[in-house]
Scaffold this motif. Structure first.
Motif, PDB file in Angstrom:
ATOM      1  N   ASN A   5    -111.695 -47.387 103.898  1.00 33.91           N
ATOM      2  CA  ASN A   5    -111.620 -47.081 102.473  1.00 33.91           C
ATOM      3  C   ASN A   5    -110.558 -46.019 102.182  1.00 33.91           C
ATOM      4  O   ASN A   5    -109.812 -46.131 101.213  1.00 33.91           O
ATOM      5  N   LYS A   6    -110.488 -45.013 103.027  1.00 34.80           N
ATOM      6  CA  LYS A   6    -109.489 -43.949 102.833  1.00 34.80           C
ATOM      7  C   LYS A   6    -108.072 -44.520 102.926  1.00 34.80           C
ATOM      8  O   LYS A   6    -107.226 -44.261 102.060  1.00 34.80           O
ATOM      9  N   LEU A   7    -107.822 -45.308 103.954  1.00 30.07           N
ATOM     10  CA  LEU A   7    -106.496 -45.913 104.108  1.00 30.07           C
ATOM     11  C   LEU A   7    -106.195 -46.878 102.968  1.00 30.07           C
ATOM     12  O   LEU A   7    -105.072 -46.931 102.464  1.00 30.07           O
ATOM     13  N   ARG A   8    -107.206 -47.642 102.558  1.00 33.16           N
ATOM     14  CA  ARG A   8    -107.027 -48.587 101.447  1.00 33.16           C
ATOM     15  C   ARG A   8    -106.593 -47.844 100.187  1.00 33.16           C
ATOM     16  O   ARG A   8    -105.663 -48.249  99.495  1.00 33.16           O
ATOM     17  N   GLU A  29    -105.145 -44.896  99.980  1.00 34.62           N
ATOM     18  CA  GLU A  29    -103.804 -44.324 100.153  1.00 34.62           C
ATOM     19  C   GLU A  29    -102.724 -45.386  99.942  1.00 34.62           C
ATOM     20  O   GLU A  29    -101.721 -45.138  99.265  1.00 34.62           O
ATOM     21  N   ILE A  30    -102.937 -46.551 100.523  1.00 34.32           N
ATOM     22  CA  ILE A  30    -101.954 -47.627 100.376  1.00 34.32           C
ATOM     23  C   ILE A  30    -101.932 -48.131  98.936  1.00 34.32           C
ATOM     24  O   ILE A  30    -100.862 -48.401  98.380  1.00 34.32           O
ATOM     25  N   GLU A  31    -103.099 -48.222  98.329  1.00 32.45           N
ATOM     26  CA  GLU A  31    -103.170 -48.639  96.926  1.00 32.45           C
ATOM     27  C   GLU A  31    -102.378 -47.673  96.043  1.00 32.45           C
ATOM     28  O   GLU A  31    -101.628 -48.102  95.159  1.00 32.45           O
ATOM     29  N   ALA A  32    -102.517 -46.385  96.300  1.00 28.75           N
ATOM     30  CA  ALA A  32    -101.778 -45.387  95.518  1.00 28.75           C
ATOM     31  C   ALA A  32    -100.271 -45.580  95.681  1.00 28.75           C
ATOM     32  O   ALA A  32     -99.513 -45.486  94.707  1.00 28.75           O
ATOM     33  N   THR A  33     -99.854 -45.873  96.894  1.00 32.68           N
ATOM     34  CA  THR A  33     -98.429 -46.116  97.136  1.00 32.68           C
ATOM     35  C   THR A  33     -97.967 -47.360  96.392  1.00 32.68           C
ATOM     36  O   THR A  33     -96.891 -47.373  95.789  1.00 32.68           O
ATOM     37  N   LYS A  34     -98.783 -48.394  96.426  1.00 35.08           N
ATOM     38  CA  LYS A  34     -98.436 -49.629  95.711  1.00 35.08           C
ATOM     39  C   LYS A  34     -98.309 -49.360  94.206  1.00 35.08           C
ATOM     40  O   LYS A  34     -97.389 -49.860  93.557  1.00 35.08           O
ATOM     41  N   ILE A  35     -99.227 -48.576  93.675  1.00 34.59           N
ATOM     42  CA  ILE A  35     -99.169 -48.238  92.247  1.00 34.59           C
ATOM     43  C   ILE A  35     -97.889 -47.465  91.953  1.00 34.59           C
ATOM     44  O   ILE A  35     -97.175 -47.766  90.996  1.00 34.59           O
ATOM     45  N   LYS A  93     -95.194 -48.441 106.963  1.00 31.14           N
ATOM     46  CA  LYS A  93     -95.688 -49.408 107.941  1.00 31.14           C
ATOM     47  C   LYS A  93     -96.806 -48.819 108.794  1.00 31.14           C
ATOM     48  O   LYS A  93     -97.761 -49.507 109.133  1.00 31.14           O
ATOM     49  N   LEU A  94     -96.702 -47.544 109.092  1.00 30.37           N
ATOM     50  CA  LEU A  94     -97.716 -46.892 109.916  1.00 30.37           C
ATOM     51  C   LEU A  94     -99.090 -46.949 109.246  1.00 30.37           C
ATOM     52  O   LEU A  94    -100.091 -47.230 109.894  1.00 30.37           O
ATOM     53  N   GLU A  95     -99.136 -46.704 107.934  1.00 29.04           N
ATOM     54  CA  GLU A  95    -100.407 -46.774 107.202  1.00 29.04           C
ATOM     55  C   GLU A  95    -100.961 -48.193 107.194  1.00 29.04           C
ATOM     56  O   GLU A  95    -102.155 -48.396 107.375  1.00 29.04           O
ATOM     57  N   VAL A  96    -100.090 -49.157 106.966  1.00 30.18           N
ATOM     58  CA  VAL A  96    -100.522 -50.554 106.928  1.00 30.18           C
ATOM     59  C   VAL A  96    -101.065 -50.960 108.293  1.00 30.18           C
ATOM     60  O   VAL A  96    -102.123 -51.590 108.392  1.00 30.18           O
TER      61      VAL A  96
END
Length: 116
Positions: free
Chosen positions: A51-54, A56-62, A4-7
């Motif tokens: 972009n960096k946060l995007r 990181e979150i994308e990697a988590t989603k994957i 949640k913190l990243e989002v």
């Protein structure tokens, strides 16, 4: 599920980016070179953070097995805002180039006058 913190951090940065983009026209209209240079830096920095946060979150989603279509849809919303940031930077840089060109013209005219 991304932390949640990243989002929250991403949402905050996107809001900051949108606010900066929204101020672009006013800053250009004020015509203050240093403010424009700072604004370019602000937008670039915020874009980089988004972009960096995007990513990181994308990697988590994957990693969490979220399907590609859902990730692509999520990404497209963010990329749309990022593209607006790119456009704002282009507008600001164009203003700076135009000012530089005008300054060069004036200097050439002054030089020509002195040489008469």
């Amino acid at each position: 599920m991304p932390p949640k913190l990243e989002v929250t951090a991403l949402e905050t940065k996107i809001t900051q980016l949108k606010r900066a983009i929204g101020k672009t026209e006013t800053i250009v209209n004020n015509g203050k070179e240093q403010a424009i240079v700072r604004h370019v830096d602000t937008i670039k920095e915020t874009l980089s953070e988004v972009n960096k946060l995007r990513r990181e979150i994308e990697a988590t989603k994957i990693s969490d097995g979220v399907n590609d279509d859902e990730i692509d849809e999520w990404n497209s919303e963010i990329e749309s805002v990022m593209e607006s940031g790119d456009e704002a930077i282009e507008k600001l840089q164009e203003w700076l180039k135009t000012k530089e060109s005008r300054l060069e013209e004036i200097q050439q005219e002054q030089k020509a006058e002195r040489e008469k």
